[in-house]
Write a protein that holds these residues in place. Sequence first.
Motif, PDB file in Angstrom:
ATOM      1  N   THR A  34       0.859  -1.184   0.000  1.00  0.00           N
ATOM      2  CA  THR A  34       0.000   0.000   0.000  1.00  0.00           C
ATOM      3  C   THR A  34       0.890   1.227   0.000  1.00  0.00           C
ATOM      4  OG1 THR A  34      -1.728  -1.154   1.235  1.00  0.00           O
ATOM      5  CG2 THR A  34      -1.798   1.248   1.245  1.00  0.00           C
ATOM      6  N   THR A  35       0.592   2.196  -0.863  1.00  0.00           N
ATOM      7  CA  THR A  35       1.422   3.397  -0.944  1.00  0.00           C
ATOM      8  C   THR A  35       0.907   4.474   0.008  1.00  0.00           C
ATOM      9  OG1 THR A  35       0.097   4.264  -2.775  1.00  0.00           O
ATOM     10  CG2 THR A  35       2.049   2.956  -3.340  1.00  0.00           C
ATOM     11  N   TYR A  36       1.848   5.240   0.555  1.00  0.00           N
ATOM     12  CA  TYR A  36       1.533   6.330   1.469  1.00  0.00           C
ATOM     13  C   TYR A  36       2.305   7.567   1.025  1.00  0.00           C
ATOM     14  CZ  TYR A  36      -0.092   2.468   4.409  1.00  0.00           C
ATOM     15  OH  TYR A  36      -0.743   1.346   4.879  1.00  0.00           O
ATOM     16  N   ASP A  37       1.659   8.718   1.164  1.00  0.00           N
ATOM     17  CA  ASP A  37       2.321   9.967   0.803  1.00  0.00           C
ATOM     18  C   ASP A  37       3.503  10.227   1.734  1.00  0.00           C
ATOM     19  OD1 ASP A  37       0.494  10.438  -1.215  1.00  0.00           O
ATOM     20  OD2 ASP A  37      -0.849  11.602   0.068  1.00  0.00           O
ATOM     21  N   VAL A  38       4.575  10.759   1.172  1.00  0.00           N
ATOM     22  CA  VAL A  38       5.782  11.049   1.937  1.00  0.00           C
ATOM     23  C   VAL A  38       6.030  12.548   1.924  1.00  0.00           C
ATOM     24  CG1 VAL A  38       8.279  10.701   2.119  1.00  0.00           C
ATOM     25  CG2 VAL A  38       6.793   8.814   1.386  1.00  0.00           C
ATOM     26  N   LYS A  39       6.185  13.121   3.094  1.00  0.00           N
ATOM     27  CA  LYS A  39       6.505  14.541   3.196  1.00  0.00           C
ATOM     28  C   LYS A  39       8.005  14.747   3.021  1.00  0.00           C
ATOM     29  CE  LYS A  39       2.723  16.083   6.202  1.00  0.00           C
ATOM     30  NZ  LYS A  39       2.381  16.751   7.487  1.00  0.00           N
ATOM     31  N   GLU A  40       8.353  15.782   2.276  1.00  0.00           N
ATOM     32  CA  GLU A  40       9.768  16.080   2.063  1.00  0.00           C
ATOM     33  C   GLU A  40      10.411  16.541   3.365  1.00  0.00           C
ATOM     34  OE1 GLU A  40      12.571  18.891  -0.820  1.00  0.00           O
ATOM     35  OE2 GLU A  40      10.395  18.816  -1.077  1.00  0.00           O
ATOM     36  N   LYS A 208       1.098   4.495  12.005  1.00  0.00           N
ATOM     37  CA  LYS A 208       1.699   5.210  10.875  1.00  0.00           C
ATOM     38  C   LYS A 208       1.540   6.717  11.010  1.00  0.00           C
ATOM     39  CE  LYS A 208      -2.338   5.030   7.758  1.00  0.00           C
ATOM     40  NZ  LYS A 208      -3.271   4.403   8.709  1.00  0.00           N
ATOM     41  N   GLU A 212       3.373  11.737  10.306  1.00  0.00           N
ATOM     42  CA  GLU A 212       2.744  13.045  10.179  1.00  0.00           C
ATOM     43  C   GLU A 212       3.071  13.970  11.352  1.00  0.00           C
ATOM     44  OE1 GLU A 212       1.157  13.709   7.390  1.00  0.00           O
ATOM     45  OE2 GLU A 212       1.553  11.652   6.737  1.00  0.00           O
TER      46      GLU A 212
END
Length: 270
Positions: A34-40, A208, A212
Amino acid sequence: MKKQWILAVAALLSLASCGSYKKLTYLQDMEVLTTYDVKEQPNVLIGVNDKLRIVVTCQEPTLAAPFNLSTGVFSVNPETGESVTKLSSEAESGYVVDNNGYIDFPVIGLVKAEGLTLEGLREDLIDKIIETKYIKDPIVLVEFMNFQFTVLGEANPGNYNVPNGHINLLEALALAGDLKPSAKRDDVWVIRTENGQRMVYSVDMRSKDLFESPAFNIQQNDIIYVKPLKSVKDADATKRSSVITTVISALSTVSSITLAFVYAGVIGSR
């Protein structure tokens, strides 16, 4: 009858191992594939009073010597023929960014450092060194000497240095030897001081959501406090559960294999 008995044992072993698993496992709500958004990861900027290690080298080390805090000791490796530079303790004292945001760099003079990234300062120094026409191909290393975080509690306590200034909470705990079985994983504190104010962030390592959290990317002088479980009794119980989980896992595997044989007709019921 034997089939029902084996099924009951397998179910009990599965339930028993589940409780221990949830106490010790990170990121329980993440799913495979499952893909998750990654913060820079934010850039770490140099600030007033930061201490920097800056080393200048080039193909001819003697030409780079004036640009270092000390000329150092130069020698030639007899096996490879390469020049080796060993900086003195003076060079290791580093450059401290003054109250106006500058460092006093050899030959060049005052150089603005505050507000730049390590890479930004490195590129600026390369340009300024080339302008002097002493060196055409300078190689510049810039690192933090005072970027550190502190770990307290149920890990390996200590102060840990991060020369490049980039580290996240998972990496920081790994550097500190990971959490002990007696650690409270759902309430790890990151204590941060900014603009004269101290803030405490609580992070649940089992979720997870930690990605954040404002505390996920560790900042300079952060304090990571890993709480113990509520009592010594709970801590001892958790340690025992870790051993029990291993035993249960082995028994569960055996029961699963036995069950497979039963259904395959290898072991008949009597």
